[in-house]
Design a protein around this motif. Structure first.
Motif, PDB file in Angstrom:
ATOM      1  N   ASP A  69       0.831  -1.210   0.000  1.00 15.44           N
ATOM      2  CA  ASP A  69       0.000   0.000   0.000  1.00 15.44           C
ATOM      3  C   ASP A  69       0.865   1.260   0.000  1.00 15.44           C
ATOM      4  OD1 ASP A  69      -2.158  -1.672   0.074  1.00 15.44           O
ATOM      5  OD2 ASP A  69      -2.584  -1.395   2.204  1.00 15.44           O
ATOM      6  N   TYR A 124       2.347   1.737  -3.438  1.00 18.15           N
ATOM      7  CA  TYR A 124       1.304   2.198  -4.360  1.00 18.15           C
ATOM      8  C   TYR A 124       1.069   3.698  -4.202  1.00 18.15           C
ATOM      9  CZ  TYR A 124      -3.304   2.189  -6.661  1.00 18.15           C
ATOM     10  OH  TYR A 124      -4.381   2.442  -7.479  1.00 18.15           O
ATOM     11  N   ASN A 127      -8.975  -8.708  -7.648  1.00 15.97           N
ATOM     12  CA  ASN A 127     -10.097  -7.797  -7.425  1.00 15.97           C
ATOM     13  C   ASN A 127      -9.843  -6.520  -8.241  1.00 15.97           C
ATOM     14  OD1 ASN A 127      -8.366  -6.040  -5.696  1.00 15.97           O
ATOM     15  ND2 ASN A 127      -8.510  -7.780  -4.279  1.00 15.97           N
ATOM     16  N   TYR A 177      -9.209  -3.426  -7.408  1.00 13.80           N
ATOM     17  CA  TYR A 177      -8.066  -2.621  -6.977  1.00 13.80           C
ATOM     18  C   TYR A 177      -6.772  -3.158  -7.574  1.00 13.80           C
ATOM     19  CZ  TYR A 177      -4.246  -1.249  -3.844  1.00 13.80           C
ATOM     20  OH  TYR A 177      -3.047  -0.818  -3.334  1.00 13.80           O
ATOM     21  N   GLU A 178      -6.569  -4.451  -7.458  1.00 17.74           N
ATOM     22  CA  GLU A 178      -5.354  -5.066  -7.979  1.00 17.74           C
ATOM     23  C   GLU A 178      -5.329  -5.065  -9.500  1.00 17.74           C
ATOM     24  OE1 GLU A 178      -5.118  -8.127  -4.143  1.00 17.74           O
ATOM     25  OE2 GLU A 178      -5.509  -8.877  -6.168  1.00 17.74           O
ATOM     26  N   GLY A 196      -8.820   3.541  -7.952  1.00 18.99           N
ATOM     27  CA  GLY A 196      -8.579   2.196  -7.454  1.00 18.99           C
ATOM     28  C   GLY A 196      -8.114   2.171  -6.011  1.00 18.99           C
ATOM     29  N   GLY A 197      -7.282   3.140  -5.626  1.00 21.13           N
ATOM     30  CA  GLY A 197      -6.739   3.153  -4.276  1.00 21.13           C
ATOM     31  C   GLY A 197      -7.664   3.737  -3.230  1.00 21.13           C
ATOM     32  N   THR A 198      -8.750   4.357  -3.656  1.00 22.34           N
ATOM     33  CA  THR A 198      -9.695   4.952  -2.700  1.00 22.34           C
ATOM     34  C   THR A 198     -11.049   4.241  -2.753  1.00 22.34           C
ATOM     35  OG1 THR A 198     -10.263   6.645  -4.371  1.00 22.34           O
ATOM     36  CG2 THR A 198      -8.594   7.225  -2.722  1.00 22.34           C
ATOM     37  N   LEU A 223     -12.142   1.849  -4.753  1.00 25.19           N
ATOM     38  CA  LEU A 223     -12.156   0.424  -5.080  1.00 25.19           C
ATOM     39  C   LEU A 223     -11.133  -0.374  -4.273  1.00 25.19           C
ATOM     40  CD1 LEU A 223     -12.434   0.701  -8.975  1.00 25.19           C
ATOM     41  CD2 LEU A 223     -14.273   0.399  -7.308  1.00 25.19           C
ATOM     42  N   TYR A 224     -10.544   0.241  -3.266  1.00 21.89           N
ATOM     43  CA  TYR A 224      -9.518  -0.457  -2.498  1.00 21.89           C
ATOM     44  C   TYR A 224     -10.107  -1.683  -1.797  1.00 21.89           C
ATOM     45  CZ  TYR A 224      -5.994  -1.516   0.978  1.00 21.89           C
ATOM     46  OH  TYR A 224      -5.058  -2.158   1.748  1.00 21.89           O
TER      47      TYR A 224
END
Length: 328
Positions: free
Chosen positions: A12, A15, A116, A118-119, A159-161, A163-164
């Protein structure tokens, strides 16, 4: 297997740091885009360098005993050009952090790191950045990097917020070797398709300016020749299309093994098939004299829009057999 929380935390952090460095690189690229010498001026500068180099080679013949061959004289780099080179170095650094985040995520979960949304977004944006770094080294388009990094940063932020997902094992239905083959093919193709999408949009801007010099007067003169943008869009699409085709075929085989049929007109399958047809039409139109140029670029832009639509709307809004996966 239990999740390694320490490696997950490092992932994390890598990222988040990668996103921050991408944003910093964008600032450097915007400076080069705004104040650098591009278009005709850049072409003239390249020609000057070639002439200087040729002159240095011609003047390197030894005239007398102890004569030293003159060193090649290179024009000094402008401040904007140095900013652009710094931006590219930062992009490479961010890509390394980006890769570290993906690898650490996989090590933390003891599985492939695209289980998923995010990944999956982490993976496709990495493939997009790596492809652009190769293009920026091959063609004089480094100053356009901000246009590529902008959608990358937006995707990574979303993605990091929103859809994390916390690092965890995948659902039983996804515990298949096809997750490695099918999804990585889809991720590579989707990431690479981002490059011709951006290049085709810029091509349309440049072509519109070439037809009417009063249009896009601030942006278009700083863009490369339309031929360069067309070449980038075509060559990256030629690479991504067979990978995308392979991914679609692998998905059909996995669907037959998991659901008992190769094709069921699931929303994800349907949009992927329409995207495949659009990109096939682009490659055909690019090879057809009457459809080259603006028409072909417009088709490529439609393909890119469908790819983004398939990534977000179909995965997050529609209901289908792929809804549980959250991946391509």
């Amino acid at each position: 297997m239990p999740v390694n929380e320490t490696l997950s935390q490092y992932s994390d952090w890598s990222y988040t740091t990668a996103v921050a460095v991408y944003v910093l690189a964008m600032i450097f690229f915007l400076v080069e885009q705004s104040f650098g010498r591009h278009g005709a001026a850049a072409a003239e500068r390249t020609r000057t360098r070639q002439l200087v180099g040729a002159g240095a080679q011609a003047g390197s013949t030894v005239v007398g005993d102890g004569a030293e061959p003159p060193a090649a004289v290179r024009p000094a780099r402008s401040r904007a050009e140095r900013m652009g080179r710094t931006g590219l170095a930062l992009t490479v650094l961010a890509a390394a952090l980006h890769l570290a985040a993906l690898v650490l995520r996989g090590l933390a979960t003891s599985r492939v790191p695209w289980g998923n949304m995010y990944e999956y977004i982490m993976a496709i944006t990495l493939f997009a950045v790596v492809t652009w770094i190769v293009m920026a080294r091959k063609y004089p388009v480094r100053h356009l990097s901000a246009f590529v990094l902008l959608p990358v940063v937006i995707l990574m932020f979303v993605g990091g917020t929103m859809l994390y997902a916390v690092a965890a094992p995948v659902q039983p239905a996804l515990q298949s070797y096809w997750l490695v083959i099918h999804v990585v093919a889809a991720a590579v193709a989707s990431g690479v398709f981002l490059i011709p999408g951006v290049a085709s949009v810029l091509y349309l801007v440049r072509a519109a300016h070439d037809r009417d010099s009063g249009r896009f007067t601030r942006l278009a003169p700083k863009l490369p020749n339309a031929d360069i943008l067309d070449r980038i869009a075509y060559r990256t699409t030629v690479f991504a299309f067979p990978v995308f085709t392979f991914g679609v075929l692998c998905g059909a085989v996995w669907a037959e093994a998991a659901w008992g049929r190769f094709w069921g007109w699931d929303p994800k399958e349907t949009v992927a098939f329409v995207s495949w047809v659009v990109y096939a039409a682009y490659l055909h139109s690019r090879a057809t004299a009457g459809w080259r140029g603006t028409r072909a670029a417009a088709i490529n832009v439609v393909g890119f829009v469908l790819t983004v639509f398939n990534l977000f709307f179909v995965n997050l809004v529609s209901v289908g057999l792929h809804s549980y996966a959250g991946v391509g």
